[in-house]
Scaffold this active site. Structure first.
Site, PDB file in Angstrom:
ATOM      1  N   TYR A  99      14.724  -2.865  -3.705  1.00  0.00           N
ATOM      2  CA  TYR A  99      15.037  -3.981  -4.592  1.00  0.00           C
ATOM      3  C   TYR A  99      14.301  -5.238  -4.136  1.00  0.00           C
ATOM      4  O   TYR A  99      13.841  -6.032  -4.953  1.00  0.00           O
ATOM      5  CB  TYR A  99      16.551  -4.227  -4.617  1.00  0.00           C
ATOM      6  CG  TYR A  99      17.309  -3.125  -5.320  1.00  0.00           C
ATOM      7  CD1 TYR A  99      17.494  -3.159  -6.697  1.00  0.00           C
ATOM      8  CD2 TYR A  99      17.817  -2.040  -4.610  1.00  0.00           C
ATOM      9  CE1 TYR A  99      18.173  -2.142  -7.348  1.00  0.00           C
ATOM     10  CE2 TYR A  99      18.495  -1.014  -5.249  1.00  0.00           C
ATOM     11  CZ  TYR A  99      18.669  -1.068  -6.619  1.00  0.00           C
ATOM     12  OH  TYR A  99      19.328  -0.056  -7.264  1.00  0.00           O
ATOM     13  N   ASN A 126      18.715  -1.502 -17.219  1.00  0.00           N
ATOM     14  CA  ASN A 126      17.556  -0.834 -17.821  1.00  0.00           C
ATOM     15  C   ASN A 126      18.009   0.117 -18.929  1.00  0.00           C
ATOM     16  O   ASN A 126      18.718   1.083 -18.671  1.00  0.00           O
ATOM     17  CB  ASN A 126      16.793  -0.061 -16.734  1.00  0.00           C
ATOM     18  CG  ASN A 126      15.665   0.780 -17.287  1.00  0.00           C
ATOM     19  OD1 ASN A 126      15.159   0.535 -18.379  1.00  0.00           O
ATOM     20  ND2 ASN A 126      15.257   1.776 -16.519  1.00  0.00           N
ATOM     21  N   CYS A 134      13.749   3.406 -13.116  1.00  0.00           N
ATOM     22  CA  CYS A 134      14.652   2.703 -12.208  1.00  0.00           C
ATOM     23  C   CYS A 134      15.180   3.626 -11.122  1.00  0.00           C
ATOM     24  O   CYS A 134      15.648   3.158 -10.078  1.00  0.00           O
ATOM     25  CB  CYS A 134      15.787   2.033 -12.973  1.00  0.00           C
ATOM     26  SG  CYS A 134      16.728   3.146 -14.023  1.00  0.00           S
ATOM     27  N   HIS A 135      15.085   4.943 -11.325  1.00  0.00           N
ATOM     28  CA  HIS A 135      15.527   5.888 -10.289  1.00  0.00           C
ATOM     29  C   HIS A 135      14.655   5.804  -9.044  1.00  0.00           C
ATOM     30  O   HIS A 135      15.048   6.269  -7.983  1.00  0.00           O
ATOM     31  CB  HIS A 135      15.541   7.324 -10.844  1.00  0.00           C
ATOM     32  CG  HIS A 135      14.212   7.812 -11.325  1.00  0.00           C
ATOM     33  ND1 HIS A 135      13.735   7.536 -12.597  1.00  0.00           N
ATOM     34  CD2 HIS A 135      13.247   8.550 -10.714  1.00  0.00           C
ATOM     35  CE1 HIS A 135      12.540   8.089 -12.756  1.00  0.00           C
ATOM     36  NE2 HIS A 135      12.229   8.709 -11.617  1.00  0.00           N
ATOM     37  N   GLU A 161      10.034  14.640  -8.492  1.00  0.00           N
ATOM     38  CA  GLU A 161       8.795  13.929  -8.203  1.00  0.00           C
ATOM     39  C   GLU A 161       8.286  14.200  -6.787  1.00  0.00           C
ATOM     40  O   GLU A 161       7.314  13.591  -6.343  1.00  0.00           O
ATOM     41  CB  GLU A 161       9.003  12.432  -8.413  1.00  0.00           C
ATOM     42  CG  GLU A 161       9.280  12.085  -9.859  1.00  0.00           C
ATOM     43  CD  GLU A 161       9.409  10.595 -10.118  1.00  0.00           C
ATOM     44  OE1 GLU A 161       8.964   9.789  -9.284  1.00  0.00           O
ATOM     45  OE2 GLU A 161       9.959  10.235 -11.177  1.00  0.00           O
TER      46      GLU A 161
END
Length: 198
Positions: A99, A126, A134-135, A161
């Site tokens: 963040y 979001n 946002c993950h 991912e």
């Protein structure tokens, strides 16, 4: 008038929403802390944007790396939220950031200091989960923090991912800096202690 359609995904049911049938306003989970209701089928449910969004999501879940810019997006938010979401959209596939890192980028773009707490609120708002990734935002200590679709979905997306995330009550990712700078973190392995795994 908003039109919503239901779409299944490997991490749960999603609701896609558009105002005009040409631009995607939201992609929301039906589960998790911000779960939305499954929509009724409507006459405009076959609008082009929904086919494009489903194709984008199918390619993403097949391991491809589709770019959010490939879709015509129309998220509604404040100027600050939109600036945060623009930074999120640029986070590379397979990498995580903090963040604080997002706050620094937003601050640079806006020309004024931005707090990680304010960024956290915008990340949580979001409306285009998965598409605006946002993950990929985690806590400074490697913790997963929250996610609109639930932490299980966040872990599944990160693992898809190629980011190995520990499972258990206190996830502690082992992180190394990525090529994008010291504040961009990528989890590279999980602790070997099987007691920390589910």
């Amino acid at each position: 008038m908003f039109t919503s359609v239901f779409s299944e995904s490997p991490v749960g049911s999603l609701v896609l929403e558009s105002k005009d049938g040409e631009r995607l306003r939201s992609c929301l989970f039906t589960t998790g802390r911000r779960g939305t209701k499954t929509p009724e089928t409507s006459q405009r449910s076959h609008a082009p944007i929904f086919g494009q969004a489903r194709d984008w999501l199918a390619r993403y879940f097949a391991g491809e790396r589709p770019n959010p810019a490939e879709l015509p997006l129309d998220p509604e938010g404040t100027a600050f939220q939109l600036s945060v979401w623009a930074v999120l959209a640029a986070i590379p596939y397979g990498e995580t950031v903090t963040y604080g890192w997002v706050a620094e980028r937003v601050g640079e773009n806006r020309g004024k200091r931005t707090s990680a707490r304010a960024v956290g609120g915008a990340v949580g708002a979001n409306p285009l989960g998965i598409i605006i990734p946002c993950h990929r935002v985690i806590g400074a200590n490697g913790s997963l923090t929250g996610f609109g679709g639930g932490l299980e979905a966040k872990v599944a997306l990160l693992e898809l991912e190629g980011i190995a995330m520990p499972r258990g009550p206190r996830p502690e990712a082992i992180e190394t800096p990525s090529k994008n700078g010291p504040d961009v973190l990528i989890a590279t392995e999980t602790p070997r202690n099987s007691a920390q795994m589910l």
